[in-house]
Motif scaffolding. Sequence first.
Motif, short mmCIF file in Angstrom:
data_model
loop_
_atom_site.label_atom_id
_atom_site.label_comp_id
_atom_site.label_asym_id
_atom_site.label_seq_id
_atom_site.Cartn_x
_atom_site.Cartn_y
_atom_site.Cartn_z
N UNK A 124 0.85 -1.19 0.00
CA UNK A 124 0.00 0.00 0.00
C UNK A 124 0.89 1.24 0.00
N UNK A 125 0.77 2.10 -1.00
CA UNK A 125 1.56 3.33 -0.99
C UNK A 125 0.99 4.32 0.02
N UNK A 126 1.77 5.35 0.30
CA UNK A 126 1.31 6.38 1.22
C UNK A 126 1.54 6.01 2.67
N UNK A 127 1.11 6.91 3.56
CA UNK A 127 1.16 6.69 5.00
C UNK A 127 -0.20 7.05 5.56
N UNK A 128 -0.30 7.09 6.86
CA UNK A 128 -1.59 7.35 7.50
C UNK A 128 -2.15 8.72 7.10
N UNK A 129 -1.28 9.68 6.85
CA UNK A 129 -1.71 11.05 6.60
C UNK A 129 -1.96 11.31 5.12
N UNK A 130 -2.99 12.12 4.84
CA UNK A 130 -3.29 12.51 3.47
C UNK A 130 -2.27 13.54 2.98
N UNK A 183 -7.45 -5.20 0.28
CA UNK A 183 -8.29 -4.21 0.92
C UNK A 183 -8.07 -4.15 2.42
N UNK A 184 -8.25 -2.97 2.95
CA UNK A 184 -8.31 -2.75 4.40
C UNK A 184 -9.29 -1.61 4.60
N UNK A 185 -9.75 -1.41 5.84
CA UNK A 185 -10.82 -0.44 6.03
C UNK A 185 -10.40 0.72 6.92
N UNK A 186 -11.37 1.57 7.24
CA UNK A 186 -11.08 2.82 7.94
C UNK A 186 -11.24 2.72 9.45
N UNK A 187 -11.44 1.52 9.97
CA UNK A 187 -11.52 1.38 11.42
C UNK A 187 -10.18 1.76 12.06
N UNK A 188 -10.24 2.29 13.29
CA UNK A 188 -9.00 2.59 14.01
C UNK A 188 -8.17 1.32 14.18
N UNK A 189 -8.82 0.23 14.58
CA UNK A 189 -8.18 -1.09 14.59
C UNK A 189 -8.74 -1.81 13.37
N UNK A 199 -15.85 3.92 -0.46
CA UNK A 199 -14.42 3.61 -0.37
C UNK A 199 -13.67 4.34 -1.47
N UNK A 200 -12.41 3.99 -1.61
CA UNK A 200 -11.64 4.52 -2.74
C UNK A 200 -10.67 3.46 -3.21
N UNK A 201 -10.31 3.55 -4.47
CA UNK A 201 -9.42 2.59 -5.11
C UNK A 201 -8.13 3.29 -5.50
N UNK A 222 -4.50 -3.13 -7.44
CA UNK A 222 -4.90 -1.97 -6.67
C UNK A 222 -5.29 -2.32 -5.24
N UNK A 223 -5.42 -1.26 -4.45
CA UNK A 223 -5.83 -1.37 -3.05
C UNK A 223 -7.12 -0.59 -2.85
#
Length: 433
Positions: free
Chosen positions: A77-83, A282-288, A175-177, A127-128
């Motif tokens: 997955x590219x990127x980090x936690x921050x936009x 895929x992964x989701x937007x939950x904190x955990x 979601x987003x791809x 993709x993710x």
Amino acid sequence: MAEPFPLQPSLWHATAPAAAQTPPLAGDVRADVCIVGAGYAGLSTALHLADAGVAVVVLESHEPGWGASGRNGGQVIPGIKYDPSEIVSKYGPEAGEALVSFVGSTANLVFGLIEKHGMDVPYRRAGWIQGAHTPAMVETVKRRAEQWAARGVSARFLDADAVGRLIGTDRYLGGWLDPRGGGVQPLAYARGLARAAQKAGAVIHGQSPVTDLRRDGGDWVVRTAQGASVTAPRVVIATNGYTGDLIPKLRQTVIRPNSFIVATEPLSDNLAGTILPEGQVTSDTRQLLLYFRKDHENRLLMGGRGPFREPRDAADWAHLERVVGKMYPQAKGLRFDYRWCGRVALTRDFLPHLHEPEPGLLVDIGCMGRGIGLQTAMGKAMAEYLHSGDRTRLPFPVVPITPLPLHALNELYVSAIIAWYRLTDGGMKDRAA
């Protein structure tokens, strides 16, 4: 703490190509750089240094990829936690955009290295997808997709129907791809990095736990449990979630929860066509968060947090097995063939930390669950810095080692949250009747 969970029960250990030969360090040697830790960060650093003609010795307590690099979910997955906008706000327009470019390129580096070195690594780059589990998170992922699209990425927002079709469940509101992402066999990739580094000239010693690190004039002496040592002017510590007490207070700068994964028997073609039918990870937007995908054998993998302690029996994975049935009712009754876990290194600000507590000693810690791409790229950047001496080659600033206040209480707090998470099956409610 109890002995870490072994690598052997994992799906990845069962399906990876054979490991390269990495015999224990048997005598005293000298190198330009000694690297402690043969995960993605250490192996990528070694490969890129060796490519530049630098004499490198890597020391690993077990075997390359034994830690998180051989146990993760295999999601690149590219990127980090921050936009991007948050990164620019934090670091300023010039440094911020440079960092956005760096974190956005991490997946490209992984797939590029696999191709360049002809690694025997099963992978798919479809993709993710990040699924949004609340209305507020729908707006968040919409902005996220827009920000990356504005920087030339073919990212797109997915409404509920689109995300349901691509993931194969009605559990997400949107979601987003991100087309840059994909999936790899993570232990195969770690072993591929090791072979590529060896071919470039790096020397890797497994079963060589480091017990002592000390200065001797302008050099560092890195001693192993066998008594043999490496003398080098520069040392890199890349132990992440399996960091011990070699560097004072370093372990107290991160929280190291266990991430647990289950894998089913191979899906039938008909069933596989209803679950992630186009092959995204895929992964989701939950904190955990929950993270899931199909592997190269068409097994369904489901990952998430497990007990903070090391597992005791199969019951410690039961919440993830229930999640599979809730996410995909059509998968109920599938046999679970593999259960395993590994430690993740989380920093307080959810950024990787670079430390240089003394001249010639460089520390990289904090994978944040995106270690395949992020730590591969961090290794390349560290190699460029070590070879050139130019600190601007490092994507993140070098910061002091600062232990988390009340570290033990932080771990207890995280442990309590994880206990709630397991009791609620990752926070996933039952469908209304």
